[in-house]
Design a protein around this motif. Structure first.
Motif, PDB file in Angstrom:
ATOM      1  N   ALA A  59     -15.952  29.736  -1.948  1.00 55.37           N
ATOM      2  CA  ALA A  59     -15.327  30.652  -3.041  1.00 55.37           C
ATOM      3  C   ALA A  59     -15.828  31.693  -2.233  1.00 55.37           C
ATOM      4  O   ALA A  59     -14.953  33.420  -1.686  1.00 55.37           O
ATOM      5  CB  ALA A  59     -16.045  30.565  -4.221  1.00 55.37           C
ATOM      6  N   ASN A  60     -17.106  32.082  -1.254  1.00 56.23           N
ATOM      7  CA  ASN A  60     -17.411  33.409  -0.719  1.00 56.23           C
ATOM      8  C   ASN A  60     -15.688  33.437   0.904  1.00 56.23           C
ATOM      9  O   ASN A  60     -15.760  34.452   1.059  1.00 56.23           O
ATOM     10  CB  ASN A  60     -18.322  32.478   0.082  1.00 56.23           C
ATOM     11  CG  ASN A  60     -19.088  34.354   0.794  1.00 56.23           C
ATOM     12  OD1 ASN A  60     -19.194  35.494   0.442  1.00 56.23           O
ATOM     13  ND2 ASN A  60     -19.572  33.940   2.302  1.00 56.23           N
ATOM     14  N   LEU A  61     -15.266  32.795   1.159  1.00 58.39           N
ATOM     15  CA  LEU A  61     -14.399  32.783   2.407  1.00 58.39           C
ATOM     16  C   LEU A  61     -12.736  32.804   1.571  1.00 58.39           C
ATOM     17  O   LEU A  61     -12.148  34.115   2.802  1.00 58.39           O
ATOM     18  CB  LEU A  61     -13.882  31.020   2.648  1.00 58.39           C
ATOM     19  CG  LEU A  61     -15.041  30.686   3.762  1.00 58.39           C
ATOM     20  CD1 LEU A  61     -14.460  29.087   4.163  1.00 58.39           C
ATOM     21  CD2 LEU A  61     -15.326  31.526   4.883  1.00 58.39           C
ATOM     22  N   LEU A  62     -13.370  33.291   0.508  1.00 63.49           N
ATOM     23  CA  LEU A  62     -11.946  33.516  -0.300  1.00 63.49           C
ATOM     24  C   LEU A  62     -11.919  35.105  -0.115  1.00 63.49           C
ATOM     25  O   LEU A  62     -10.968  35.289  -0.746  1.00 63.49           O
ATOM     26  CB  LEU A  62     -11.452  32.975  -1.539  1.00 63.49           C
ATOM     27  CG  LEU A  62     -10.959  31.564  -1.551  1.00 63.49           C
ATOM     28  CD1 LEU A  62     -10.808  30.830  -3.133  1.00 63.49           C
ATOM     29  CD2 LEU A  62      -9.543  31.239  -0.901  1.00 63.49           C
ATOM     30  N   SER A  63     -13.251  35.472   0.262  1.00 59.43           N
ATOM     31  CA  SER A  63     -12.906  36.922  -0.003  1.00 59.43           C
ATOM     32  C   SER A  63     -12.378  37.024   1.211  1.00 59.43           C
ATOM     33  O   SER A  63     -12.371  39.145   1.684  1.00 59.43           O
ATOM     34  CB  SER A  63     -14.311  37.338   0.103  1.00 59.43           C
ATOM     35  OG  SER A  63     -15.097  37.326   0.996  1.00 59.43           O
ATOM     36  N   LYS A  64     -12.042  36.732   2.194  1.00 62.62           N
ATOM     37  CA  LYS A  64     -11.724  37.332   3.439  1.00 62.62           C
ATOM     38  C   LYS A  64     -10.840  36.271   3.790  1.00 62.62           C
ATOM     39  O   LYS A  64     -10.029  36.972   5.083  1.00 62.62           O
ATOM     40  CB  LYS A  64     -12.744  36.513   4.792  1.00 62.62           C
ATOM     41  CG  LYS A  64     -13.809  37.551   4.424  1.00 62.62           C
ATOM     42  CD  LYS A  64     -15.482  36.445   5.317  1.00 62.62           C
ATOM     43  CE  LYS A  64     -16.564  37.626   5.151  1.00 62.62           C
ATOM     44  NZ  LYS A  64     -18.088  37.137   6.311  1.00 62.62           N
ATOM     45  N   PHE A  65     -10.146  35.436   3.225  1.00 60.77           N
ATOM     46  CA  PHE A  65      -9.427  34.297   4.481  1.00 60.77           C
ATOM     47  C   PHE A  65      -8.752  34.001   2.647  1.00 60.77           C
ATOM     48  O   PHE A  65      -9.078  34.282   1.677  1.00 60.77           O
ATOM     49  CB  PHE A  65      -9.904  33.044   4.786  1.00 60.77           C
ATOM     50  CG  PHE A  65     -10.576  33.262   6.250  1.00 60.77           C
ATOM     51  CD1 PHE A  65      -9.104  34.317   6.746  1.00 60.77           C
ATOM     52  CD2 PHE A  65     -11.736  33.305   5.768  1.00 60.77           C
ATOM     53  CE1 PHE A  65     -10.702  34.017   8.436  1.00 60.77           C
ATOM     54  CE2 PHE A  65     -12.952  33.894   7.275  1.00 60.77           C
ATOM     55  CZ  PHE A  65     -11.818  33.919   8.029  1.00 60.77           C
ATOM     56  N   THR A  66      -7.382  33.155   2.715  1.00 60.75           N
ATOM     57  CA  THR A  66      -6.327  32.907   1.640  1.00 60.75           C
ATOM     58  C   THR A  66      -6.471  31.350   1.182  1.00 60.75           C
ATOM     59  O   THR A  66      -7.118  30.861   2.566  1.00 60.75           O
ATOM     60  CB  THR A  66      -5.106  33.334   2.504  1.00 60.75           C
ATOM     61  OG1 THR A  66      -4.320  31.920   3.346  1.00 60.75           O
ATOM     62  CG2 THR A  66      -4.772  34.431   3.042  1.00 60.75           C
ATOM     63  N   ILE A  67      -6.145  31.136   0.178  1.00 54.44           N
ATOM     64  CA  ILE A  67      -6.280  29.600  -0.017  1.00 54.44           C
ATOM     65  C   ILE A  67      -5.528  28.595   0.995  1.00 54.44           C
ATOM     66  O   ILE A  67      -6.420  27.886   1.349  1.00 54.44           O
ATOM     67  CB  ILE A  67      -6.007  28.886  -1.115  1.00 54.44           C
ATOM     68  CG1 ILE A  67      -4.452  29.265  -1.118  1.00 54.44           C
ATOM     69  CG2 ILE A  67      -6.747  30.415  -2.678  1.00 54.44           C
ATOM     70  CD1 ILE A  67      -4.111  28.871  -3.007  1.00 54.44           C
TER      71      ILE A  67
END
Length: 399
Positions: A59-67
């Motif tokens: 969930a945190n990665l999705l603030s920087k990268f796409t799904i």
């Protein structure tokens, strides 16, 4: 169903083969180390611990990268799993099981975070029910073909050959990830884990009723998930027979799909009644497990499988419907908490299962009755959540 959801459905199809294999054959691989309930329960306990951590990180990665990017990282985790299974073997057994469980949990957690965010941000209302119903059908088709195919491969060529074949599907998963919608939380004005307190996230009466529903749902899912496998492994050690039993359970699920669709169109049967029917079937299946003969255990699995279909199709779609009007960042927080509550409740039940040595002992009976009660409570919590939503609508109209 929107084009975005259809592309996510395609991703579910390609990844479903990997997760179906993990769910059956890695558990069977662990079971064959000593035919002990403890080993399978420990594997799942560590897996869900890693799953929860990975879901939060995803969930945190999705603030920087796409799904799509997060899904590719999940695929790499699956690759690490099969590398370890193929080439790494050591004692003590509990440490080896732990080492295998961690990348399996990371794979599931990262993929779950990416998929759930994609569904919540692109789905609208009844599309959720259509999506989960379609996912269920695809999952059942995979459940038909996958067990038989890999049972034959494992029987004739061994587990290692099947591990190598899984790399083909991992490559397919990576390829498919490039075609999913470029969804992310880059435009969110604040981090996911700010204002993350449970009272801040579950702020409305409808959302608050999700909490006990998630706890009960976690208990039900985990008991059904682990014992449907252990019951099957206890009935037979032959891999083809195990595959055929899995296919039989799938046949009953597909029959439920047709019944649900037909009666939903021709008769005014509400989803809550279908959910109640499913949970009663599951509860009866749990009770039958008190009489652990091979035929009774198979019948128990049939009934709990029927219950699981209605649970996933109706209950899961309602969970997403309850959040789709929220701001994307709030949706994400709800979904992270949703996953954490499910993981914690599943881990709690697995901790109880660690003490089970056979199907005749007090611990098994106590855990079964506990899971039975949880299944029967799910429709009540779901109904209360619906009533809270209706009250909110009425209050909005009056004001």
């Amino acid at each position: 169903m929107t084009a975005a959801l259809k592309r996510l459905l395609l991703m579910s199809m390609s990844s479903g083969i990997i997760f179906n294999y993990m769910g059956i054959f890695i558990n069977l691989f662990i079971w064959e180390k000593g035919n002990q309930i403890f080993d399978v329960a420990w594997f799942n306990l560590i897996m869900f611990l890693a799953w929860g951590v990975a879901f939060m990180y995803g969930a945190n990665l999705l603030s920087k990268f796409t799904i799509g990017t997060v899904m590719r990282v999940a695929a790499i985790g699956a690759g690490i799993t099969f590398i370890l299974l193929s080439w790494v073997h050591f004692e003590p057994k509990i440490l080896y099981i732990t080492m295998i469980a961690v990348p399996v949990g990371l794979t599931n957690g990262l993929y779950g975070a990416a998929q759930n965010m994609g569904i919540s941000l692109f789905g609208k209302g009844k599309e959720f029910t259509a999506f989960f119903s379609a996912t269920n059908v695809i999952g059942q088709l995979i459940a038909f073909i996958n067990p038989l195919l890999f049972a034959v491969i494992i029987k004739w060529m061994g587990f290692t050959a099947s591990f190598f074949i899984m790399f083909i599907f991992i490559a397919l998963m990576i390829f498919t990830s490039y075609f999913v919608p470029p969804i992310s939380l880059k435009e969110a004005k604040e981090p996911v884990f700010r204002k993350f307190g449970i009272r801040q996230v579950f702020a409305t009466p409808q959302l608050k009723w999700m909490i006990p529903s998630l706890i009960a749902g976690g208990f039900f899912i985990q008991f059904q998930g682990i014992f449907s496998l252990i019951f099957t492994f206890s009935v037979t050690q032959d891999k083809l027979s195990i595959a055929m039993l899995q296919i039989m359970y799938t046949s009953f699920t597909i029959a439920c799909v047709f019944l649900y669709r037909r009666f939903s169109r021709t008769r005014p049967i509400g989803d809550n009644k279908w959910l109640t029917f499913g949970m009663i079937a599951a509860a009866v299946g749990f009770l039958l497990a008190l009489f652990p003969t091979p035929l009774i255990l198979i019948l128990s699995n049939i009934l709990t499988t029927i219950g699981l279909f209605f649970f996933y199709t109706i209950w899961s779609s309602r969970q997403f419907i309850a959040t789709y009007r929220l701001e994307p960042i709030h949706q994400t927080r709800v979904l992270v908490w949703r996953e954490l509550i499910l993981v914690i409740s599943r881990m709690f039940l697995l901790a109880l299962i660690l003490g089970i040595h056979d199907f005749d002992g007090f611990v098994f009976k106590a855990v079964m009755i506990f899971s039975f009660s949880s299944a029967l409570l799910i429709p009540y919590f779901s109904k209360k959540s619906d009533e809270s939503a209706e009250e909110m609508v009425l209050q909005g109209v009056e004001s």
